[in-house]
Write a protein that holds these residues in place. Structure first.
Motif, PDB file in Angstrom:
ATOM      1  N   THR A  75       0.834  -1.190   0.000  1.00  0.00           N
ATOM      2  CA  THR A  75       0.000   0.000   0.000  1.00  0.00           C
ATOM      3  C   THR A  75       0.871   1.244   0.000  1.00  0.00           C
ATOM      4  N   GLN A 129      -6.047  -2.285   4.469  1.00  0.00           N
ATOM      5  CA  GLN A 129      -7.030  -2.184   5.550  1.00  0.00           C
ATOM      6  C   GLN A 129      -6.361  -1.784   6.864  1.00  0.00           C
ATOM      7  N   ASP A 184      -6.906   3.398  -0.862  1.00  0.00           N
ATOM      8  CA  ASP A 184      -8.201   2.965  -0.342  1.00  0.00           C
ATOM      9  C   ASP A 184      -8.609   1.555  -0.759  1.00  0.00           C
ATOM     10  N   SER A 185      -7.797   0.908  -1.596  1.00  0.00           N
ATOM     11  CA  SER A 185      -8.088  -0.477  -1.986  1.00  0.00           C
ATOM     12  C   SER A 185      -6.797  -1.106  -2.496  1.00  0.00           C
TER      13      SER A 185
END
Length: 157
Positions: free
Chosen positions: A6, A84, A120-121
């Motif tokens: 991420t 997450q 965000d994903s």
């Protein structure tokens, strides 16, 4: 559960307030593996691409101005469910509404000057990492603490 990468951008407000070390330390203590890090000055061009989904809102130029006010620290972190995990650690966008204990809850008072941008994903994370890093700037190395962070095959599963 899946191992993923991420993007985290430490915004100009983080740099100007001298919070870089405190924010990086939180991700490190959580057990996320730092795969890439660099300081960059964002440009209008990259921000038009990065925030294209906001281009129609009246505050778009203000957002870009804020992100160009000082350099940012671009980080790529890796771990199981990293997107997450990072978003939970970060808290909601508006710093005034973010829960105490989250990064924004502890360090931000604004929805704009809110310390960090996070993917965000998992799909957007890959796009964003490729936007800010060249492939040779992302490192894969054995983290010696893995047996103390994950149970058995959880990390490679």
């Amino acid at each position: 559960m899946s191992r993923e990468k991420t993007l985290v951008l430490l915004k100009p407000s983080t740099v100007q307030r001298g919070l870089i070390g405190q924010i990086l330390t939180r991700f490190e203590r959580k057990g996320l593996r730092l795969a890439g890090i660099k300081m960059i000055q964002l440009t209008d061009e990259i921000l038009n691409e990065h925030y294209a989904h906001l281009s129609t809102i009246p505050a778009f130029q203000r957002i870009k101005n804020s992100m160009m006010a000082a350099p940012v620290i671009a980080c790529c972190y890796e771990g199981v469910d990293a997107v997450q995990v990072v978003r939970a650690m970060t808290g909601v966008t508006n710093g005034r509404a973010a829960a105490p204990g989250t990064i924004r809850g502890d360090f931000a008072m604004s929805p704009q000057e809110n310390i960090v941008h996070t993917s965000d994903s998992p799909e957007n994370a890959l796009v964003e990492i490729n936007r800010f890093f060249k492939p040779e700037e992302i490192f894969d190395y054995e983290q010696n603490a893995l047996p103390y962070l994950y149970y058995m095959d959880e990390y490679n599963g």
